[in-house]
Design an enzyme around this catalytic site. Structure first.
Site, PDB file in Angstrom:
ATOM      1  CG  ASN A 133      32.850  39.912  33.975  1.00 23.40           C
ATOM      2  OD1 ASN A 133      33.073  39.208  34.959  1.00 23.40           O
ATOM      3  ND2 ASN A 133      33.410  39.670  32.810  1.00 23.40           N
ATOM      4  CG  HIS A 146      37.198  39.305  39.119  1.00 23.00           C
ATOM      5  ND1 HIS A 146      38.175  38.368  38.832  1.00 23.00           N
ATOM      6  CD2 HIS A 146      37.204  40.187  38.091  1.00 23.00           C
ATOM      7  CE1 HIS A 146      38.760  38.697  37.682  1.00 23.00           C
ATOM      8  NE2 HIS A 146      38.190  39.786  37.220  1.00 23.00           N
ATOM      9  CG  HIS A 178      36.084  35.244  30.017  1.00 22.54           C
ATOM     10  ND1 HIS A 178      37.180  36.047  29.831  1.00 22.54           N
ATOM     11  CD2 HIS A 178      36.234  34.222  29.125  1.00 22.54           C
ATOM     12  CE1 HIS A 178      37.956  35.553  28.890  1.00 22.54           C
ATOM     13  NE2 HIS A 178      37.404  34.436  28.440  1.00 22.54           N
ATOM     14  NE  ARG A 232      41.126  33.746  31.321  1.00 21.20           N
ATOM     15  CZ  ARG A 232      41.496  34.890  30.749  1.00 21.20           C
ATOM     16  NH1 ARG A 232      40.842  36.001  30.970  1.00 21.20           N
ATOM     17  NH2 ARG A 232      42.554  34.935  29.973  1.00 21.20           N
ATOM     18  NE  ARG A 280      42.846  32.962  34.441  1.00 17.89           N
ATOM     19  CZ  ARG A 280      43.597  33.850  33.793  1.00 17.89           C
ATOM     20  NH1 ARG A 280      43.561  35.117  34.147  1.00 17.89           N
ATOM     21  NH2 ARG A 280      44.388  33.483  32.819  1.00 17.89           N
ATOM     22  CG  HIS A 281      37.240  33.729  36.682  1.00 17.04           C
ATOM     23  ND1 HIS A 281      36.562  33.419  35.536  1.00 17.04           N
ATOM     24  CD2 HIS A 281      38.095  34.738  36.360  1.00 17.04           C
ATOM     25  CE1 HIS A 281      36.980  34.205  34.556  1.00 17.04           C
ATOM     26  NE2 HIS A 281      37.923  34.996  35.015  1.00 17.04           N
ATOM     27  CD  GLU A 338      33.533  38.852  28.802  1.00 15.57           C
ATOM     28  OE1 GLU A 338      34.605  38.405  29.242  1.00 15.57           O
ATOM     29  OE2 GLU A 338      33.100  39.956  29.096  1.00 15.57           O
ATOM     30  CB  THR A 349      40.149  40.103  27.843  1.00 18.09           C
ATOM     31  OG1 THR A 349      39.433  39.103  28.561  1.00 18.09           O
ATOM     32  CG2 THR A 349      40.124  39.788  26.370  1.00 18.09           C
ATOM     33  CD  GLU A 365      32.239  44.301  25.751  1.00 16.69           C
ATOM     34  OE1 GLU A 365      31.394  43.378  25.674  1.00 16.69           O
ATOM     35  OE2 GLU A 365      32.916  44.523  26.765  1.00 16.69           O
ATOM     36  CG  HIS A 389      39.101  45.507  29.760  1.00 13.26           C
ATOM     37  ND1 HIS A 389      40.207  45.899  30.463  1.00 13.26           N
ATOM     38  CD2 HIS A 389      39.093  44.156  29.814  1.00 13.26           C
ATOM     39  CE1 HIS A 389      40.846  44.835  30.902  1.00 13.26           C
ATOM     40  NE2 HIS A 389      40.182  43.758  30.536  1.00 13.26           N
TER      41      HIS A 389
HETATM   42  N1  PXP Z   1      34.171  43.197  28.409  1.00 14.85           N
HETATM   43  C1  PXP Z   1      34.928  42.127  28.088  1.00 14.85           C
HETATM   44  C2  PXP Z   1      34.753  41.532  26.729  1.00 14.85           C
HETATM   45  C3  PXP Z   1      35.832  41.570  29.009  1.00 14.85           C
HETATM   46  O1  PXP Z   1      36.587  40.516  28.655  1.00 14.85           O
HETATM   47  C4  PXP Z   1      35.907  42.132  30.297  1.00 14.85           C
HETATM   48  C5  PXP Z   1      36.827  41.534  31.306  1.00 14.85           C
HETATM   49  O2  PXP Z   1      36.443  40.256  31.608  1.00 14.85           O
HETATM   50  C6  PXP Z   1      35.084  43.232  30.595  1.00 14.85           C
HETATM   51  C7  PXP Z   1      34.240  43.765  29.627  1.00 14.85           C
HETATM   52  C8  PXP Z   1      35.058  43.848  31.952  1.00 14.85           C
HETATM   53  O3  PXP Z   1      36.280  44.410  32.284  1.00 14.85           O
HETATM   54  P1  PXP Z   1      36.535  44.851  33.772  1.00 14.85           P
HETATM   55  O4  PXP Z   1      36.519  43.619  34.616  1.00 14.85           O
HETATM   56  O5  PXP Z   1      37.874  45.502  33.707  1.00 14.85           O
HETATM   57  O6  PXP Z   1      35.445  45.802  34.152  1.00 14.85           O
END
Ligand code: PXP
Length: 243
Positions: A9, A12, A45, A47, A51-52, A72, A103, A153, A193
């Protein structure tokens, strides 16, 4: 045992860019490095508050990468219309609250089976493989199966926040049992996550899990793999300027 897959992901990277409204760091270059490093898919994602990740990012990424894009998104009409136009290979439906930092929990599929089913059917008709981001709970897993989605997931947030060995073992067992149950019900299991160098190994060794999605800790860890070179290259440009 089948090899585990990694979805990275890169939200960031965009967070840093949006913080200053600059054109850097370039998201596509970041995605390409991530793929070179071994990522099997790229996750972003989009959103509601943008925001990003921005709308243009998802189209640019889809056109530029040679691994699947996993979008996402929240279960809204706006996102449905973007997804069915963009047609990413994967969509992961997540709950979204405006004020949250990330999330925070899974989607409540159990309380919304009809709505989730209709939403996911529309994505499936556009040829998109859809997953539901849910807490590792029997009721949520069974509800996801009832919705007819091919993938879930599992939210590893509680596991990643365990503060002692007992809690860690308990949450790990919850994930293991959830993954086993979901697989036995014929659904693909991904997880993610809060996963880091420190806690990924136990999750990655669960054979029922097909793919892990990891974001924040990868971008954070990159500071330490890149900072030394970056400062030294910049300093050398400065020194050269006076020669
Ligand atoms: N999976 C999903 C569905 C998420 O929403 C996120 C966070 O955006 C992640 C995985 C990844 O989480 P992390 O950024 O904490 O590794």
């Amino acid at each position: 045992m089948k090899q585990i897959l990694l979805g990275v992901n890169i939200d960031h990277v965009a967070t840093l860019r949006q913080l200053r409204g600059t054109s850097y760091p370039d998201l596509i270059s970041a995605a390409k490095q991530v793929i070179q490093g071994g990522a099997d898919s790229i996750t972003v994602h989009l959103r509601e508050d943008r925001r990003h990740i921005q709308d243009k990012d998802v189209y640019d990424l889809k056109a530029s990468i040679d691994v699947p894009l996993n979008l996402e998104m929240a279960m809204t009409d706006e996102m449905l219309s973007i997804a069915t136009d963009l047609k990413p290979k994967f969509c992961c439906i997540v709950p979204e609250k405006r004020q949250e930092l990330t999330t925070e929990g899974g989607l409540d599929v159990l309380a919304n089976v009809d709505r989730v089913t209709t939403f996911c059917q529309k994505l499936a008709s556009a040829g998109i493989q859809t997953s539901l981001f849910i807490d590792p709970e029997v009721g949520q897993i069974e509800a996801a199966v009832a919705c007819g989605v091919p993938v879930i997931e599992l939210h590893t947030g509680r596991y990643s926040q365990a503060t002692n060995d007992k809690e860690f073992q308990y949450e790990l067992n919850v994930i293991m049992e959830s993954a086993e149950l979901a697989q036995s019900l014929g659904i693909q299991v991904n997880a993610g996550h809060g996963l880091t160098y420190d806690n990924v190994v136990s999750i990655a060794s669960i054979e029922h899990i097909v793919e892990l999605n990891i974001g924040h800790s990868i971008i954070a860890q990159s500071i330490f793999t890149g900072l030394l070179n970056t400062v030294s290259e910049l300093k050398s440009l400065m020194v050269q300027a006076r020669k």
